[in-house]
Motif scaffolding. Structure first.
Motif, PDB file in Angstrom:
ATOM      1  N   GLU A  89     -30.524 -20.184 -10.802  1.00  0.00           N
ATOM      2  CA  GLU A  89     -30.764 -20.635  -9.425  1.00  0.00           C
ATOM      3  C   GLU A  89     -31.303 -22.056  -9.401  1.00  0.00           C
ATOM      4  O   GLU A  89     -30.921 -22.859  -8.553  1.00  0.00           O
ATOM      5  N   GLN A  90     -32.181 -22.392 -10.349  1.00  0.00           N
ATOM      6  CA  GLN A  90     -32.768 -23.733 -10.383  1.00  0.00           C
ATOM      7  C   GLN A  90     -31.756 -24.814 -10.725  1.00  0.00           C
ATOM      8  O   GLN A  90     -31.883 -25.944 -10.260  1.00  0.00           O
ATOM      9  N   ILE A  91     -30.751 -24.477 -11.548  1.00  0.00           N
ATOM     10  CA  ILE A  91     -29.787 -25.522 -11.905  1.00  0.00           C
ATOM     11  C   ILE A  91     -28.465 -25.395 -11.148  1.00  0.00           C
ATOM     12  O   ILE A  91     -27.605 -26.250 -11.278  1.00  0.00           O
ATOM     13  N   GLY A  92     -28.315 -24.317 -10.365  1.00  0.00           N
ATOM     14  CA  GLY A  92     -27.150 -24.190  -9.494  1.00  0.00           C
ATOM     15  C   GLY A  92     -25.885 -23.661 -10.144  1.00  0.00           C
ATOM     16  O   GLY A  92     -24.787 -24.114  -9.815  1.00  0.00           O
ATOM     17  N   VAL A  93     -26.031 -22.693 -11.062  1.00  0.00           N
ATOM     18  CA  VAL A  93     -24.867 -22.070 -11.697  1.00  0.00           C
ATOM     19  C   VAL A  93     -25.041 -20.551 -11.693  1.00  0.00           C
ATOM     20  O   VAL A  93     -26.112 -20.039 -11.380  1.00  0.00           O
ATOM     21  N   ASP A  94     -23.993 -19.839 -12.084  1.00  0.00           N
ATOM     22  CA  ASP A  94     -24.039 -18.389 -12.170  1.00  0.00           C
ATOM     23  C   ASP A  94     -24.836 -17.949 -13.397  1.00  0.00           C
ATOM     24  O   ASP A  94     -24.744 -18.568 -14.465  1.00  0.00           O
ATOM     25  N   GLU A  95     -25.589 -16.865 -13.272  1.00  0.00           N
ATOM     26  CA  GLU A  95     -26.445 -16.398 -14.364  1.00  0.00           C
ATOM     27  C   GLU A  95     -25.665 -15.952 -15.594  1.00  0.00           C
ATOM     28  O   GLU A  95     -26.110 -16.155 -16.723  1.00  0.00           O
ATOM     29  N   VAL A  96     -24.497 -15.330 -15.403  1.00  0.00           N
ATOM     30  CA  VAL A  96     -23.714 -14.871 -16.549  1.00  0.00           C
ATOM     31  C   VAL A  96     -23.176 -16.066 -17.331  1.00  0.00           C
ATOM     32  O   VAL A  96     -23.287 -16.125 -18.561  1.00  0.00           O
ATOM     33  N   TRP A  97     -22.611 -17.048 -16.619  1.00  0.00           N
ATOM     34  CA  TRP A  97     -22.096 -18.237 -17.300  1.00  0.00           C
ATOM     35  C   TRP A  97     -23.227 -18.996 -18.001  1.00  0.00           C
ATOM     36  O   TRP A  97     -23.089 -19.422 -19.159  1.00  0.00           O
ATOM     37  N   LEU A  98     -24.353 -19.170 -17.324  1.00  0.00           N
ATOM     38  CA  LEU A  98     -25.501 -19.870 -17.920  1.00  0.00           C
ATOM     39  C   LEU A  98     -25.934 -19.191 -19.209  1.00  0.00           C
ATOM     40  O   LEU A  98     -26.133 -19.844 -20.233  1.00  0.00           O
TER      41      LEU A  98
END
Length: 159
Positions: free
Chosen positions: A39-48
């Motif tokens: 959420e802090q960097i603006g991407v999906d959790e699975v991809w991150l």
């Protein structure tokens, strides 16, 4: 030979494994979840999570954001941007959760293949043009794990 993106400079290169160790250590020390970081960097959790575990590369601007959130040095940012060599052990994993996913593919893999072929024709589901989400369904009989995989269908070509 693994290369470093030309726009990134570092005194030393980390392996993807060393990068992952530093990321997980910082994540634990800061008591953050993958969801919170995503959420802090603006991407999906699975991809991150996949990128942080070394299975995907990160664009330099996202790697910089991640390293800012986790207060990690430039060498981690460089390693995040490096293209991965995607490999894994072919032995069945011993971790119970991962083993159960292997079991799902073992039990239902051919069923999925048959149904996908009936609906789409002869081809495969892309793991490149792909997304995945992990959800939780609260249930009085025991909470449920919901895994949604969404991959582009790629038909086999004839020539």
């Amino acid at each position: 030979m693994k290369t470093t993106p030309s726009s990134c400079k570092a005194d030393s290169l980390l392996t993807k494994e060393q990068m992952t160790d530093r990321i997980i250590t910082a994540k634990v020390q800061k008591q953050l979840t993958w969801t919170a970081i995503a959420e802090q960097i603006g991407v999906d959790e699975v991809w991150l999570t996949s990128a942080c575990l070394g299975m995907n590369s990160m664009k330099p601007e996202l790697a910089e954001k991640l390293c800012t959130v986790l207060e990690l040095p430039n060498e981690v940012q460089v390693a995040l941007a490096m293209f991965p060599y995607k490999q894994w052990a072919f032995d069945v994993p011993q971790d119970p959760l991962i083993y159960r996913l292997y079991e799902v593919v073992g039990v239902y893999g051919e069923t999925l293949k048959e149904i996908i072929h009936e609906k789409f024709g002869d081809g495969i589901m892309s793991a490149i043009d792909f997304s995945m989400t992990v959800g939780k369904e609260e249930n009085p009989a025991g909470d449920r794990v919901i895994i949604t995989m969404n991959g582009k269908f790629l038909p086999y070509k004839s020539w």
